[in-house]
Design a protein around this motif. Structure first.
Motif, mmCIF file in Angstrom:
data_model
loop_
_atom_site.group_PDB
_atom_site.id
_atom_site.type_symbol
_atom_site.label_atom_id
_atom_site.label_comp_id
_atom_site.label_asym_id
_atom_site.label_seq_id
_atom_site.Cartn_x
_atom_site.Cartn_y
_atom_site.Cartn_z
ATOM 1 N N ALA A 19 -5.461 -2.210 -5.524
ATOM 2 C CA ALA A 19 -4.388 -2.385 -6.501
ATOM 3 C C ALA A 19 -3.027 -2.464 -5.788
ATOM 4 O O ALA A 19 -2.152 -3.246 -6.177
ATOM 5 C CB ALA A 19 -4.406 -1.241 -7.509
ATOM 6 N N TYR A 20 -2.890 -1.676 -4.735
ATOM 7 C CA TYR A 20 -1.649 -1.702 -3.950
ATOM 8 C C TYR A 20 -1.462 -3.092 -3.320
ATOM 9 O O TYR A 20 -0.394 -3.702 -3.429
ATOM 10 C CB TYR A 20 -1.710 -0.613 -2.877
ATOM 11 C CG TYR A 20 -0.647 -0.722 -1.817
ATOM 12 C CD1 TYR A 20 0.683 -0.419 -2.103
ATOM 13 C CD2 TYR A 20 -0.972 -1.139 -0.522
ATOM 14 C CE1 TYR A 20 1.670 -0.520 -1.129
ATOM 15 C CE2 TYR A 20 0.007 -1.248 0.452
ATOM 16 C CZ TYR A 20 1.331 -0.940 0.149
ATOM 17 O OH TYR A 20 2.291 -1.058 1.104
ATOM 18 N N ILE A 21 -2.515 -3.608 -2.709
ATOM 19 C CA ILE A 21 -2.450 -4.929 -2.067
ATOM 20 C C ILE A 21 -2.131 -6.018 -3.082
ATOM 21 O O ILE A 21 -1.372 -6.946 -2.806
ATOM 22 C CB ILE A 21 -3.806 -5.243 -1.388
ATOM 23 C CG1 ILE A 21 -4.049 -4.283 -0.235
ATOM 24 C CG2 ILE A 21 -3.862 -6.695 -0.896
ATOM 25 C CD1 ILE A 21 -5.502 -4.172 0.160
ATOM 26 N N ASP A 22 -2.706 -5.883 -4.282
ATOM 27 C CA ASP A 22 -2.551 -6.921 -5.297
ATOM 28 C C ASP A 22 -1.320 -6.708 -6.174
ATOM 29 O O ASP A 22 -1.135 -7.427 -7.155
ATOM 30 C CB ASP A 22 -3.811 -6.984 -6.185
ATOM 31 C CG ASP A 22 -5.031 -7.400 -5.374
ATOM 32 O OD1 ASP A 22 -4.886 -8.294 -4.516
ATOM 33 O OD2 ASP A 22 -6.114 -6.817 -5.579
ATOM 34 N N GLY A 23 -0.512 -5.720 -5.837
ATOM 35 C CA GLY A 23 0.699 -5.476 -6.618
ATOM 36 C C GLY A 23 0.397 -4.973 -8.019
ATOM 37 O O GLY A 23 1.167 -5.201 -8.942
ATOM 38 N N ARG A 24 -0.745 -4.329 -8.178
ATOM 39 C CA ARG A 24 -1.119 -3.846 -9.507
ATOM 40 C C ARG A 24 -1.253 -2.328 -9.554
ATOM 41 O O ARG A 24 -1.879 -1.774 -10.458
ATOM 42 C CB ARG A 24 -2.432 -4.508 -9.953
ATOM 43 C CG ARG A 24 -2.285 -6.008 -10.075
ATOM 44 C CD ARG A 24 -3.399 -6.669 -10.803
ATOM 45 N NE ARG A 24 -3.133 -8.087 -10.954
ATOM 46 C CZ ARG A 24 -2.416 -8.614 -11.935
ATOM 47 N NH1 ARG A 24 -1.899 -7.847 -12.864
ATOM 48 N NH2 ARG A 24 -2.211 -9.914 -11.984
ATOM 49 N N LEU A 25 -0.673 -1.679 -8.573
ATOM 50 C CA LEU A 25 -0.761 -0.218 -8.532
ATOM 51 C C LEU A 25 0.264 0.396 -9.476
ATOM 52 O O LEU A 25 1.404 -0.055 -9.543
ATOM 53 C CB LEU A 25 -0.503 0.264 -7.094
ATOM 54 C CG LEU A 25 -0.655 1.765 -6.853
ATOM 55 C CD1 LEU A 25 -2.104 2.196 -7.022
ATOM 56 C CD2 LEU A 25 -0.154 2.137 -5.454
ATOM 57 N N ASP A 26 -0.168 1.401 -10.185
ATOM 58 C CA ASP A 26 0.741 2.188 -11.018
ATOM 59 C C ASP A 26 1.889 2.689 -10.128
ATOM 60 O O ASP A 26 1.641 3.349 -9.113
ATOM 61 C CB ASP A 26 -0.069 3.368 -11.580
ATOM 62 C CG ASP A 26 0.795 4.312 -12.410
ATOM 63 O OD1 ASP A 26 2.026 4.087 -12.495
ATOM 64 O OD2 ASP A 26 0.223 5.271 -12.950
ATOM 65 N N PRO A 27 3.138 2.367 -10.477
ATOM 66 C CA PRO A 27 4.270 2.754 -9.615
ATOM 67 C C PRO A 27 4.276 4.246 -9.271
ATOM 68 O O PRO A 27 4.691 4.634 -8.183
ATOM 69 C CB PRO A 27 5.500 2.377 -10.446
ATOM 70 C CG PRO A 27 5.016 1.342 -11.395
ATOM 71 C CD PRO A 27 3.570 1.626 -11.655
ATOM 72 N N ALA A 28 3.781 5.044 -10.193
ATOM 73 C CA ALA A 28 3.762 6.489 -9.946
ATOM 74 C C ALA A 28 2.867 6.843 -8.760
ATOM 75 O O ALA A 28 3.009 7.911 -8.159
ATOM 76 C CB ALA A 28 3.270 7.223 -11.198
ATOM 77 N N ARG A 29 1.945 5.958 -8.428
ATOM 78 C CA ARG A 29 1.009 6.229 -7.347
ATOM 79 C C ARG A 29 1.474 5.657 -6.010
ATOM 80 O O ARG A 29 0.828 5.859 -4.984
ATOM 81 C CB ARG A 29 -0.378 5.665 -7.692
ATOM 82 C CG ARG A 29 -1.051 6.378 -8.841
ATOM 83 C CD ARG A 29 -1.451 7.806 -8.467
ATOM 84 N NE ARG A 29 -2.476 7.832 -7.412
ATOM 85 C CZ ARG A 29 -2.702 8.862 -6.603
ATOM 86 N NH1 ARG A 29 -1.950 9.943 -6.705
ATOM 87 N NH2 ARG A 29 -3.632 8.807 -5.688
ATOM 88 N N HIS A 30 2.561 4.919 -6.008
ATOM 89 C CA HIS A 30 3.054 4.324 -4.761
ATOM 90 C C HIS A 30 3.291 5.345 -3.654
ATOM 91 O O HIS A 30 2.811 5.148 -2.535
ATOM 92 C CB HIS A 30 4.328 3.507 -5.030
ATOM 93 C CG HIS A 30 4.038 2.052 -5.226
ATOM 94 N ND1 HIS A 30 4.127 1.130 -4.218
ATOM 95 C CD2 HIS A 30 3.628 1.368 -6.320
ATOM 96 C CE1 HIS A 30 3.790 -0.064 -4.680
ATOM 97 N NE2 HIS A 30 3.485 0.049 -5.955
ATOM 98 N N PRO A 31 4.012 6.437 -3.938
ATOM 99 C CA PRO A 31 4.274 7.396 -2.854
ATOM 100 C C PRO A 31 2.981 7.919 -2.237
ATOM 101 O O PRO A 31 2.869 8.020 -1.013
ATOM 102 C CB PRO A 31 5.049 8.517 -3.554
ATOM 103 C CG PRO A 31 5.642 7.886 -4.762
ATOM 104 C CD PRO A 31 4.671 6.827 -5.191
ATOM 105 N N ALA A 32 1.995 8.225 -3.064
ATOM 106 C CA ALA A 32 0.735 8.772 -2.557
ATOM 107 C C ALA A 32 0.035 7.764 -1.648
ATOM 108 O O ALA A 32 -0.456 8.106 -0.567
ATOM 109 C CB ALA A 32 -0.169 9.159 -3.716
#
Lengths: 172, 258
Positions: free
Chosen positions: B15-28
């Protein structure tokens, strides 16, 4: 709300370039890809009364995928993609191409992916559809989308790395 | 460490690679990648593959379309049905809205009957211009056509004879409709003009109706419900001719008209 005269035609026409891109990447063959697009457009028109509004793109991609799956079944007795590791050409290439991702290698690697992984990979990475849309188009659970995506990516990566190492060994 | 790097799972990396990660999970995820250089490399490789796919195939988006995929470069004869289907599509939406507003007065009935004639008109516009494959089963196999469609439709199907009106059967095909399978018979006169008769199951069990008339552009249709089947006779001919043939169809199936 309503589709004016030609409005539907316009909505469908807007999607043709993207349908072509996906079909070309999926089949690896220009003629076969455009055949698939043409069949998909005709199928879409004959079933336009079944379209329930909303985004036209997933609907068209679903039609195309179903046609592709039928077509693939019909041609299942034809030779499958043959692994084609071109041992000679890389030697002729300029050195700077060897550090970046080699597009010809990527194309070769893509052709070697199992078709089910290739479809997921292209819908997500190239067509930038959501995982949900991809699951819907292919008629599979979202968990299957994720596992095919994961395996497909890893397979491409290891193929590309293998080729890279093979090439470096030859250059030495 | 405070960021619990091991709680990031495989799906989140994608999801991170595809730009579909929940922003809240970015730091983790970022913390996880910092803590695991191998994983960071793997993500970078995957991102390079995404980019590579665009480099390989994006040029197709700008290619001029081959003639067989464009509407405007089609010959008049080929282009017309597409345009006409689009026109009926617009009319279909309008019909849906009308059906809704009169819902309170007449129930679902008018809407159900309207979809009958709309589906029939779309099928007409799509298949009538076909030169090589206007029908799935040709008139030469009429008995087979009857048996096949009877089986698929789940009710006795009879193919009317319109010879007295100057129309010969070309054949028929099975079609999808909202309520299940539908059938289309195509007829042609000596000048090559074609009529189609569309049949589908009458899911509403709402009883017989009189003939009704509908028109979309230059396509006209008479439609009616008779026992368990809804019928629509569609053509580009004038209303009087169509009415005459519609009565023939009805008589052929029943005896004297409704």
């Amino acid at each position: 709300m309503s589709q004016t005269t030609g409005g539907l035609a316009e909505l469908i026409a807007q999607q043709i370039p993207r349908l072509r891109r996906y079909a070309r990447a999926l089949t690896g063959d220009r003629e076969r890809a455009d055949d698939l697009v043409q069949d998909s457009l005709e199928r879409a028109w004959s079933r336009i009364h079944l379209w329930r509004g909303g985004d036209m793109r997933p609907w068209l991609f679903t039609i195309m995928h179903n046609l592709f799956a039928n077509h693939a079944r019909r041609h299942s007795r034809e030779p499958a993609w043959v692994p084609l590791i071109d041992e000679d050409t890389p030697m002729d290439r300029p050195a700077e191409h060897e550090t970046a991702l080699d597009l010809r290698d990527l194309q070769t690697a893509l052709k070697q992916l199992p078709e089910e992984q290739r479809a997921v990979l292209l819908l997500v990475c190239l067509e930038q559809l959501s995982y949900e849309e991809t699951a819907h188009i292919l008629g599979i659970p979202i968990g299957t989308v994720m596992s095919r995506l994961s395996r497909g990516r890893e397979q491409l990566r290891s193929f590309l790395q293998g080729n890279q190492e093979r090439r470096l060994r030859r250059v030495k | 460490m405070s960021h619990e790097p091991d709680t990031v799972d495989e799906a989140e990396l994608h999801a991170y690679i595809d730009g579909r990660l929940d922003p809240a999970r970015h730091p983790a995820v970022l913390a996880y990648l910092r803590a695991h250089p191998d994983e960071a490399q793997r993500c970078a490789d995957y991102q390079a593959i995404n980019q590579g796919l665009h480099d390989l195939f994006d040029a197709i988006l700008d290619e001029p379309l081959p003639a067989r995929l464009t509407f405007h470069s089609r010959s008049q004869r080929e282009w017309r049905p597409w345009l006409r289907v689009a026109a009926i599509g617009g009319w279909l939406t309008l019909g849906g809205v009308l059906g809704w507003t009169i819902h309170g007065y007449t129930g679902n009935r008018a809407l159900a009957d309207a979809t009958l004639v709309q589906q029939a008109m779309i099928a007409h516009a799509v298949y009538v211009p076909e030169v090589r494959h206007p029908v799935e089963v040709a008139a030469s196999q009429e008995q087979h056509l009857t048996t096949w469609l009877t089986k698929r439709m789940g009710t006795d199907i009879h193919i009317p004879n319109l010879g007295d009106d100057g129309y010969e059967l070309l054949g028929g095909r099975l079609l999808p409709a909202e309520s299940g399978p539908a059938a289309q018979f195509m007829y042609q006169d000596a000048h090559g003009r074609r009529l189609t008769l569309f049949l589908r199951r009458n899911a509403q069990h709402s009883g017989d109706t009189a003939f009704r008339f509908a028109q979309a552009g230059d396509i006209r249709g008479f439609y009616w419900v008779d026992r368990d089947l809804g019928y629509a006779l569609i053509g580009d001919v004038d209303k009087e001719t169509l009415a005459r043939v519609a009565h023939t169809v009805y008589r052929d199936l029943n005896g004297p008209g409704p």
